[in-house]
Write a protein that holds these residues in place. Structure first.
Motif: not given
Length: 82
Positions: A1-2, A17-20, A34-36
């Motif tokens: 994930m980017p 943060v890392r997310h889709a 979305a990113c906890a």
């Protein structure tokens, strides 16, 4: 994930943060869920966030399956590449 950088407009802090790639959060609440991310009672869920531009990662050509540069990078596209 980017990995992406976001600035919280409520406190001016930048968060990594890392997310889709498809995720496009506009508020702190959307980003947090979305990113906890840990809940921060000093930041309202409706506080806007701004996605910041960041440098892309550098990839060493030796790890690629086809290490040769694309035609555009070698000057072989006659200026029609975009």
């Amino acid at each position: 994930m980017p990995t992406y950088d976001y600035r919280c407009e409520a406190n001016g802090q930048v968060y990594e943060v890392r997310h889709a790639m498809a995720l496009r959060p506009k508020t702190w609440g959307e980003l947090r869920e979305a990113c906890a991310l840990a809940e921060d009672v000093t930041i309202a869920d409706d506080a806007p966030v701004t996605k910041l531009m960041s440098a892309a990662g550098v990839v060493n050509s030796r790890v690629l399956k086809n290490p040769e540069a694309p035609a555009c990078a070698r000057g072989g596209c006659a200026g029609n590449c975009r």
